[in-house]
Design a protein around this motif. Structure first.
Motif, PDB file in Angstrom:
ATOM      1  N   LEU A 134      -3.804  69.832  15.916  1.00  0.00           N
ATOM      2  CA  LEU A 134      -4.483  70.658  16.917  1.00  0.00           C
ATOM      3  C   LEU A 134      -5.653  69.889  17.515  1.00  0.00           C
ATOM      4  CD1 LEU A 134      -4.731  74.066  15.016  1.00  0.00           C
ATOM      5  CD2 LEU A 134      -3.090  73.437  16.799  1.00  0.00           C
ATOM      6  N   VAL A 135      -5.898  70.153  18.801  1.00  0.00           N
ATOM      7  CA  VAL A 135      -7.075  69.618  19.484  1.00  0.00           C
ATOM      8  C   VAL A 135      -7.725  70.804  20.185  1.00  0.00           C
ATOM      9  CG1 VAL A 135      -7.947  67.933  21.129  1.00  0.00           C
ATOM     10  CG2 VAL A 135      -5.867  67.424  19.829  1.00  0.00           C
TER      11      VAL A 135
ATOM     12  N   SER B 100     -13.652  67.082  26.309  1.00  0.00           N
ATOM     13  CA  SER B 100     -13.048  67.134  27.638  1.00  0.00           C
ATOM     14  C   SER B 100     -11.538  67.020  27.524  1.00  0.00           C
ATOM     15  CB  SER B 100     -13.570  65.987  28.511  1.00  0.00           C
ATOM     16  OG  SER B 100     -13.086  64.738  28.011  1.00  0.00           O
ATOM     17  N   ILE B 101     -10.846  67.387  28.586  1.00  0.00           N
ATOM     18  CA  ILE B 101      -9.402  67.231  28.603  1.00  0.00           C
ATOM     19  C   ILE B 101      -9.011  65.753  28.580  1.00  0.00           C
ATOM     20  CG2 ILE B 101      -9.268  67.380  31.132  1.00  0.00           C
ATOM     21  CD1 ILE B 101      -6.501  68.710  30.748  1.00  0.00           C
ATOM     22  N   ASP B 102      -9.835  64.901  29.178  1.00  0.00           N
ATOM     23  CA  ASP B 102      -9.556  63.465  29.149  1.00  0.00           C
ATOM     24  C   ASP B 102      -9.582  62.938  27.719  1.00  0.00           C
ATOM     25  OD1 ASP B 102      -9.341  62.992  32.003  1.00  0.00           O
ATOM     26  OD2 ASP B 102     -11.488  63.340  32.087  1.00  0.00           O
ATOM     27  N   GLU B 103     -10.552  63.397  26.938  1.00  0.00           N
ATOM     28  CA  GLU B 103     -10.640  62.978  25.537  1.00  0.00           C
ATOM     29  C   GLU B 103      -9.455  63.524  24.747  1.00  0.00           C
ATOM     30  OE1 GLU B 103     -13.665  63.229  21.678  1.00  0.00           O
ATOM     31  OE2 GLU B 103     -14.312  64.033  23.621  1.00  0.00           O
ATOM     32  N   ALA B 104      -9.053  64.755  25.068  1.00  0.00           N
ATOM     33  CA  ALA B 104      -7.892  65.346  24.388  1.00  0.00           C
ATOM     34  C   ALA B 104      -6.634  64.537  24.662  1.00  0.00           C
ATOM     35  CB  ALA B 104      -7.701  66.794  24.847  1.00  0.00           C
ATOM     36  N   ILE B 105      -6.410  64.189  25.920  1.00  0.00           N
ATOM     37  CA  ILE B 105      -5.221  63.422  26.291  1.00  0.00           C
ATOM     38  C   ILE B 105      -5.225  62.051  25.627  1.00  0.00           C
ATOM     39  CG2 ILE B 105      -4.077  62.275  28.235  1.00  0.00           C
ATOM     40  CD1 ILE B 105      -4.904  64.739  29.937  1.00  0.00           C
ATOM     41  N   ALA B 106      -6.387  61.414  25.605  1.00  0.00           N
ATOM     42  CA  ALA B 106      -6.493  60.092  24.980  1.00  0.00           C
ATOM     43  C   ALA B 106      -6.178  60.171  23.489  1.00  0.00           C
ATOM     44  CB  ALA B 106      -7.887  59.517  25.203  1.00  0.00           C
ATOM     45  N   HIS B 107      -6.707  61.198  22.827  1.00  0.00           N
ATOM     46  CA  HIS B 107      -6.447  61.372  21.390  1.00  0.00           C
ATOM     47  C   HIS B 107      -4.960  61.611  21.130  1.00  0.00           C
ATOM     48  CE1 HIS B 107      -7.179  62.678  17.227  1.00  0.00           C
ATOM     49  NE2 HIS B 107      -6.317  63.652  17.476  1.00  0.00           N
TER      50      HIS B 107
ATOM     51  N   TYR C  30      -5.066  75.643  36.353  1.00  0.00           N
ATOM     52  CA  TYR C  30      -3.901  74.956  36.934  1.00  0.00           C
ATOM     53  C   TYR C  30      -4.090  73.444  36.941  1.00  0.00           C
ATOM     54  CZ  TYR C  30      -0.534  73.302  40.402  1.00  0.00           C
ATOM     55  OH  TYR C  30       0.464  72.608  41.038  1.00  0.00           O
ATOM     56  N   ASP C  31      -5.264  72.977  37.356  1.00  0.00           N
ATOM     57  CA  ASP C  31      -5.491  71.544  37.450  1.00  0.00           C
ATOM     58  C   ASP C  31      -5.405  70.870  36.085  1.00  0.00           C
ATOM     59  OD1 ASP C  31      -5.823  71.623  40.194  1.00  0.00           O
ATOM     60  OD2 ASP C  31      -7.996  71.903  40.073  1.00  0.00           O
ATOM     61  N   HIS C  32      -5.937  71.523  35.057  1.00  0.00           N
ATOM     62  CA  HIS C  32      -5.850  70.958  33.712  1.00  0.00           C
ATOM     63  C   HIS C  32      -4.393  70.925  33.234  1.00  0.00           C
ATOM     64  CE1 HIS C  32     -10.297  71.401  32.233  1.00  0.00           C
ATOM     65  NE2 HIS C  32     -10.179  70.733  33.376  1.00  0.00           N
ATOM     66  N   ALA C  33      -3.657  71.962  33.554  1.00  0.00           N
ATOM     67  CA  ALA C  33      -2.242  71.998  33.174  1.00  0.00           C
ATOM     68  C   ALA C  33      -1.490  70.839  33.813  1.00  0.00           C
ATOM     69  CB  ALA C  33      -1.616  73.329  33.576  1.00  0.00           C
ATOM     70  N   GLN C  34      -1.730  70.622  35.101  1.00  0.00           N
ATOM     71  CA  GLN C  34      -1.029  69.551  35.801  1.00  0.00           C
ATOM     72  C   GLN C  34      -1.442  68.175  35.296  1.00  0.00           C
ATOM     73  OE1 GLN C  34       1.327  71.870  37.018  1.00  0.00           O
ATOM     74  NE2 GLN C  34       1.589  69.981  38.177  1.00  0.00           N
ATOM     75  N   GLN C  35      -2.727  68.010  35.009  1.00  0.00           N
ATOM     76  CA  GLN C  35      -3.194  66.728  34.473  1.00  0.00           C
ATOM     77  C   GLN C  35      -2.523  66.433  33.133  1.00  0.00           C
ATOM     78  OE1 GLN C  35      -7.467  66.372  33.970  1.00  0.00           O
ATOM     79  NE2 GLN C  35      -7.304  64.363  32.975  1.00  0.00           N
ATOM     80  N   PHE C  36      -2.431  67.444  32.294  1.00  0.00           N
ATOM     81  CA  PHE C  36      -1.787  67.288  30.982  1.00  0.00           C
ATOM     82  C   PHE C  36      -0.319  66.905  31.153  1.00  0.00           C
ATOM     83  CE2 PHE C  36      -0.070  68.697  26.888  1.00  0.00           C
ATOM     84  CZ  PHE C  36      -1.062  68.308  25.998  1.00  0.00           C
TER      85      PHE C  36
END
Length: 415
Positions: free
Chosen positions: A261-262, A323-330, A347-353
């Motif tokens: 989990l993050v 941040s979402i960037d840190e989550a994606i990197a992890h 929506y933007d976070h969903a699309q970035q993910f």
């Protein structure tokens, strides 16, 4: 048991015969096999009981025993998978991209079977039926080497299927099982280039890496599942709890279960205690970083190894990020390329993910448990590929085909 060379020769013959069958013949054989599995369920379950008894004596983990067990519902699911495969379009014979060259040649690509497929797998005897259904429908012969812990179950299932094939006039060598559990035969199987066109390993990381690193037969790599769920700062808490609870606890011994989990730091203090309350209903152990432990005293310390571990147990890791960037990197650092999910209303976070996560299946607001051939509408799956060449994600019928060029001319010669 016959030698692997003899099995390979027979599989090669069966594959050539299957490639000439029509879709009606193959569908009738699949229906007959499904009917036979239901009719002979008592025989299959009696054999399965022997495997379960041996597993308990060997102190196998409960999650592994669950993977091994064939309940009425699971046998019905095996049969239903075959019935669903019958309803799918014929994956072979289609000619695509037919184009005319300036010299008049017509060049197209035709879908054809791979030929002989070997599958090396552990536990989960339902894989035996799934593998048969997909390989037969796609015109391939299959050689199966299951784990020793499921030998009685697999033998019974293959026996039922081969009898049904004989009654349908299909060569029963279309499915063969290596019944000798000597591990040396796995090495031999991995070097049978003359007879086997591709090997698909399904199981733990050790098995998969052994095949990938040592096989001289081409391999489609199926991976372990260190699947993550990221709870974004804009997540619906109830939705997140429900999804995580399902992804972690519905079945713990499967590769699409959530293992990591993050959680965004802005919601950690409020959300984490609620989540721990929910997970403790199933006595899940949560291993977290310092900020996770600060949010709830029931969380125990995580080590570096925890971020990359597929537990297949009632254990989960928890990382807090800013941040979402840190989550994606992890996630991209520690994932196994299987299935990853974000819970968010943004929506933007969903699309970035979706765009930036490197995995075979990426979810928005849904459980990772859906990464499955049956759930994706493939009828069943031969495995979940975490590689990027040839096939990726749940592998259905298309993944078991290749192509050849077909060229029509009217006397052209090259100058």
């Amino acid at each position: 048991m016959e030698t692997l060379t003899v099995m390979g020769q027979r599989a090669k013959t069966a594959a050539a015969q299957l490639a000439k069958t029509g879709i009606t013949e193959r569908n009738n054989a699949l229906k007959a096999a499904a009917d036979a599995l239901l009719a002979k369920r008592d025989t299959i379950q009696a054999a399965n009981a022997k495997d379960i008894e041996a597993a308990k004596k060997n102190q196998m983990k409960p999650a592994m025993i669950d993977r091994l067990t064939l309940t009425d519902a699971r046998i019905e699911g095996m049969a239903e998978g075959l019935y669903q495969i019958v309803q799918l379009d014929d994956p072979i014979g289609e000619i695509t991209s037919m184009k005319q060259r300036p010299n008049g040649l017509m060049i197209g690509k035709k879908k054809v079977p791979l030929g002989v497929i070997a599958i090396i797998y552990e536990s989960r005897p339902n894989v035996t039926a799934d593998a048969f259904g997909l390989t037969l429908k796609s015109g391939n012969a299959v050689i199966l080497r299951g784990g020793s812990d499921a030998i009685h179950s697999n033998t019974a299932i293959v026996s039922v299927i081969t009898e049904s094939l004989k009654e349908c006039g299909i060569n029963p060598d279309a499915i063969q099982l290596v019944t000798d559990t000597d591990r040396a035969l796995v090495t031999e199987l991995m070097h049978m280039n003359k007879y086997i066109d591709v090997i698909i390993p399904r199981g733990g990381a050790g098995l998969i890496q052994n095949v990938v690193q040592n096989s001289t037969v081409p391999v489609i790599e199926t991976g372990t599942g260190n699947c993550h769920i990221y709870v974004d700062e804009y997540a619906d808490f109830k939705m997140a709890e429900d999804i995580i609870f399902n992804a972690k606890t519905q079945r713990i011994g499967v590769c699409n279960a959530c293992e990591s989990l993050v959680v965004h730091s802005k919601i950690a203090g409020e959300f984490i205690p609620q989540l721990v309350d929910r997970l403790k209903l199933k006595n899940v152990e949560i291993r977290g970083d310092e900020r996770a432990m600060a949010a709830d005293s029931r969380i125990v310390p995580a080590t570096e190894d925890d971020w990359g571990t597929e537990y297949l147990d009632y254990i989960i890791s928890l990382k807090v990020v800013d941040s979402i960037d840190e989550a994606i990197a992890h996630i991209n650092r520690y994932n196994t390329g299987h299935s990853e999910a974000i819970i968010t209303k943004d929506y933007d976070h969903a699309q970035q993910f979706l765009n930036e996560i490197d995995a075979a299946a990426v979810y928005v607001n849904a459980s990772t448990r859906f990464t499955d051939g049956f759930e994706f509408g493939f009828g069943a799956e031969i495995g979940i590929s975490t590689q990027k060449i040839h096939a990726r994600g749940p592998m259905g019928l298309d993944a078991l085909t290749t192509s050849k060029y077909v060229i029509y001319g009217n006397g052209q010669v090259r100058k």
